[in-house]
Design a protein around this motif. Structure first.
Motif, PDB file in Angstrom:
ATOM      1  N   MET A   1       7.078  13.890  11.501  1.00 27.44           N
ATOM      2  CA  MET A   1       7.098  13.361  10.131  1.00 27.44           C
ATOM      3  C   MET A   1       5.821  12.546   9.893  1.00 27.44           C
ATOM      4  SD  MET A   1       9.930  10.851   8.327  1.00 27.44           S
ATOM      5  CE  MET A   1      11.272  12.009   8.566  1.00 27.44           C
ATOM      6  N   GLN A   2       5.066  12.943   8.871  1.00 24.87           N
ATOM      7  CA  GLN A   2       3.797  12.241   8.602  1.00 24.87           C
ATOM      8  C   GLN A   2       4.072  10.853   8.015  1.00 24.87           C
ATOM      9  OE1 GLN A   2       1.019  14.399   6.070  1.00 24.87           O
ATOM     10  NE2 GLN A   2      -0.649  13.920   7.478  1.00 24.87           N
ATOM     11  N   ARG A   3       3.302   9.879   8.487  1.00 26.89           N
ATOM     12  CA  ARG A   3       3.513   8.484   8.110  1.00 26.89           C
ATOM     13  C   ARG A   3       2.449   8.065   7.102  1.00 26.89           C
ATOM     14  NH1 ARG A   3       6.470   6.138  12.274  1.00 26.89           N
ATOM     15  NH2 ARG A   3       5.468   4.097  12.155  1.00 26.89           N
ATOM     16  N   VAL A   4       2.889   7.681   5.908  1.00 27.35           N
ATOM     17  CA  VAL A   4       1.962   7.314   4.834  1.00 27.35           C
ATOM     18  C   VAL A   4       2.192   5.865   4.427  1.00 27.35           C
ATOM     19  CG1 VAL A   4       1.110   7.869   2.524  1.00 27.35           C
ATOM     20  CG2 VAL A   4       1.981   9.697   3.991  1.00 27.35           C
ATOM     21  N   LEU A   5       1.133   5.076   4.499  1.00 28.47           N
ATOM     22  CA  LEU A   5       1.154   3.697   4.010  1.00 28.47           C
ATOM     23  C   LEU A   5       0.627   3.713   2.581  1.00 28.47           C
ATOM     24  CD1 LEU A   5       1.250   0.582   4.172  1.00 28.47           C
ATOM     25  CD2 LEU A   5      -0.928   0.660   5.392  1.00 28.47           C
ATOM     26  N   ILE A   6       1.448   3.235   1.645  1.00 24.81           N
ATOM     27  CA  ILE A   6       1.039   3.181   0.236  1.00 24.81           C
ATOM     28  C   ILE A   6       0.977   1.723  -0.190  1.00 24.81           C
ATOM     29  CG2 ILE A   6       1.560   3.865  -2.145  1.00 24.81           C
ATOM     30  CD1 ILE A   6       3.280   6.122  -1.071  1.00 24.81           C
ATOM     31  N   THR A   7      -0.167   1.302  -0.720  1.00 22.22           N
ATOM     32  CA  THR A   7      -0.243  -0.027  -1.326  1.00 22.22           C
ATOM     33  C   THR A   7       0.143   0.094  -2.799  1.00 22.22           C
ATOM     34  OG1 THR A   7      -2.562   0.103  -2.029  1.00 22.22           O
ATOM     35  CG2 THR A   7      -2.147  -0.641   0.236  1.00 22.22           C
ATOM     36  N   GLY A   8       0.916  -0.892  -3.273  1.00 25.97           N
ATOM     37  CA  GLY A   8       1.311  -0.884  -4.688  1.00 25.97           C
ATOM     38  C   GLY A   8       2.575  -0.108  -4.973  1.00 25.97           C
ATOM     39  N   THR A   9       3.528  -0.074  -4.014  1.00 25.26           N
ATOM     40  CA  THR A   9       4.728   0.742  -4.200  1.00 25.26           C
ATOM     41  C   THR A   9       5.716   0.159  -5.207  1.00 25.26           C
ATOM     42  OG1 THR A   9       5.440  -0.264  -2.118  1.00 25.26           O
ATOM     43  CG2 THR A   9       4.830   2.052  -2.060  1.00 25.26           C
TER      44      THR A   9
ATOM     45  N   PHE B   1       8.161  12.773   3.855  1.00 27.35           N
ATOM     46  CA  PHE B   1       7.252  11.834   4.517  1.00 27.35           C
ATOM     47  C   PHE B   1       8.000  10.545   4.868  1.00 27.35           C
ATOM     48  CE2 PHE B   1       4.430  14.602   2.231  1.00 27.35           C
ATOM     49  CZ  PHE B   1       3.229  14.607   2.931  1.00 27.35           C
ATOM     50  N   GLN B   2       7.483   9.815   5.839  1.00 28.37           N
ATOM     51  CA  GLN B   2       7.925   8.446   6.091  1.00 28.37           C
ATOM     52  C   GLN B   2       6.936   7.525   5.384  1.00 28.37           C
ATOM     53  OE1 GLN B   2       8.638   7.469  10.169  1.00 28.37           O
ATOM     54  NE2 GLN B   2       9.111   5.335   9.740  1.00 28.37           N
ATOM     55  N   VAL B   3       7.442   6.609   4.567  1.00 24.28           N
ATOM     56  CA  VAL B   3       6.579   5.794   3.705  1.00 24.28           C
ATOM     57  C   VAL B   3       6.775   4.304   3.981  1.00 24.28           C
ATOM     58  CG1 VAL B   3       6.010   5.180   1.318  1.00 24.28           C
ATOM     59  CG2 VAL B   3       6.594   7.561   1.883  1.00 24.28           C
ATOM     60  N   GLN B   4       5.659   3.625   4.204  1.00 20.95           N
ATOM     61  CA  GLN B   4       5.653   2.166   4.287  1.00 20.95           C
ATOM     62  C   GLN B   4       4.999   1.639   3.016  1.00 20.95           C
ATOM     63  OE1 GLN B   4       6.577  -0.424   6.760  1.00 20.95           O
ATOM     64  NE2 GLN B   4       6.174  -1.518   4.849  1.00 20.95           N
ATOM     65  N   GLY B   5       5.741   0.863   2.254  1.00 21.05           N
ATOM     66  CA  GLY B   5       5.193   0.277   1.035  1.00 21.05           C
ATOM     67  C   GLY B   5       4.627  -1.108   1.289  1.00 21.05           C
ATOM     68  N   PHE B   6       3.637  -1.480   0.482  1.00 19.06           N
ATOM     69  CA  PHE B   6       3.052  -2.825   0.550  1.00 19.06           C
ATOM     70  C   PHE B   6       2.739  -3.240  -0.878  1.00 19.06           C
ATOM     71  CE2 PHE B   6      -0.337  -5.946   0.944  1.00 19.06           C
ATOM     72  CZ  PHE B   6       0.051  -6.704   2.043  1.00 19.06           C
ATOM     73  N   ASP B   7       3.225  -4.417  -1.283  1.00 17.38           N
ATOM     74  CA  ASP B   7       3.002  -4.842  -2.668  1.00 17.38           C
ATOM     75  C   ASP B   7       2.976  -6.366  -2.746  1.00 17.38           C
ATOM     76  OD1 ASP B   7       3.387  -3.084  -5.502  1.00 17.38           O
ATOM     77  OD2 ASP B   7       3.497  -5.267  -5.682  1.00 17.38           O
ATOM     78  N   GLY B   8       2.128  -6.882  -3.627  1.00 17.72           N
ATOM     79  CA  GLY B   8       1.975  -8.322  -3.780  1.00 17.72           C
ATOM     80  C   GLY B   8       3.002  -8.970  -4.689  1.00 17.72           C
TER      81      GLY B   8
END
Length: 337
Positions: A1-9, A26-33
């Motif tokens: 499973m491809q791992r995608v880091l998305i900023t601004g989820t 996909f496996q998704v890691q979100g990052f948001d302020g």
């Protein structure tokens, strides 16, 4: 499973992209302020929907905080990074330019550093049609010069393009920058024209129409946009060995695995016609307040999206009538109006 880091989820576009990638396995890691530039409850609602999927995890932090971002990236070990977070809004950049430098320049540097350190397969980052600035030859093509930004927002996005090119060249980091053209749709941002117009019309408040409505935009529906990003993840740029490796119309750098791609509908729509469609979808007329053009605004944007089609076989195609109807349906449901 491809791992995608998305900023601004928790943002408008990041939310839709995360939904699509999760659906595609996909496996998704979100990052948001979670900044308060607009309604934080809307951002929390978006993250809440994504968190219902076991392949999604969310982390909060500002891009300017390198230690925090590195902690998340190092814990996740991404294969791909899609950098969508940043300080948005052309008009707000007139009021608070420092927010754009902190987020869009310093924050983008931190993302690039993480991508370099993890040697990701592909770094994809959001730019904007605003980088075309004072250009008047349309439709805008990726190979056109974009050296006349008219707002600090556009300038910071252009800086991101330039910085990413140097990283791609120095560290052999495959990088795609995409230039968005007036994105709209369900779960949209409250500072965007469509959201403001619909809200004001329903509340019997006047709407401000700049340049007396003589503005043209290439309105791109958000689900079309994220489908383009999804397909570009697989279109990894390679450093060319010579000019023969660069196709006609391709923005691929001659010295780096770096490319710029427009994502737009390739249709120029007059603002007054856009407002007519909103009135039609709402079944209600707007109270129109015609105004002069605002500082930093460009009269027209229009994408040449041939390169996107060449790379992916895909062409955004949702017309504004259909797109506005979808947004209005979401707005009425979400706000119970």
């Amino acid at each position: 499973m491809q791992r995608v880091l998305i900023t601004g989820t928790a943002g408008f576009i990041g939310f839709h992209l995360a939904q699509l990638l999760l659906k595609d396995g996909f496996q998704v890691q979100g990052f948001d302020g979670m900044t308060d530039y607009y309604d934080v409850a809307l951002k929390q609602r978006r993250h809440g929907i994504l968190l219902q999927n076991p392949n999604f995890a969310a982390a909060e932090g500002l891009l300017e905080d390198q230690a925090r971002f590195d902690q998340v990236a190092d814990g996740f070990q991404p294969d791909v990074i899609v950098h969508l977070a940043g300080q948005a809004g052309v008009r707000y950049s007139l009021e608070n330019p420092r927010a754009y430098i902190d987020s869009n320049v310093v924050g983008t540097f931190h993302v690039m550093e993480a991508a370099r350190r993890h040697q990701v397969q592909h770094l994809l980052m959001a730019s904007t049609s605003s980088v075309y600035g004072a250009n008047t030859d349309m439709p805008f093509a990726e190979t056109d010069k974009a050296d006349t930004p008219m707002t600090i927002y556009a300038a910071t996005k252009k800086a991101g393009e330039a910085m990413s090119h140097s990283y791609a060249h120095l560290y052999d980091l495959p990088t795609t920058m995409f230039r968005f053209f007036t994105v709209y749709g369900a779960w949209g941002r409250p500072d965007m024209a469509l959201f403001k117009f619909v809200d004001a019309i329903l509340e019997d408040r006047p709407i401000d129409i700049y340049n007396h409505g003589d503005m043209y935009r290439d309105f791109t529906y958000v689900t079309d946009l994220v489908r383009g990003i999804r397909l570009l993840i697989d279109a990894v740029p390679e450093r060319p060995q010579g000019p023969q490796d660069i196709a006609q119309g391709d923005s691929l750098s001659p010295v780096a695995p770096h490319r710029v791609v427009n994502i737009g509908n390739s249709t120029k729509v007059r603002l007054l016609d856009f407002i007519d469609e909103i009135e039609s979808a709402l079944g209600k007329k707007a109270i129109r307040n015609y105004m002069e053009i605002q500082a930093g605004d460009v009269p027209a944007t229009w994408a040449n999206a041939d390169l996107l089609q060449q790379l992916t076989g895909y062409q955004p195609q949702t017309d504004v009538k259909e797109g506005i109807a979808q947004f209005v349906a979401w707005f009425r449901d979400y706000y119970e109006k």
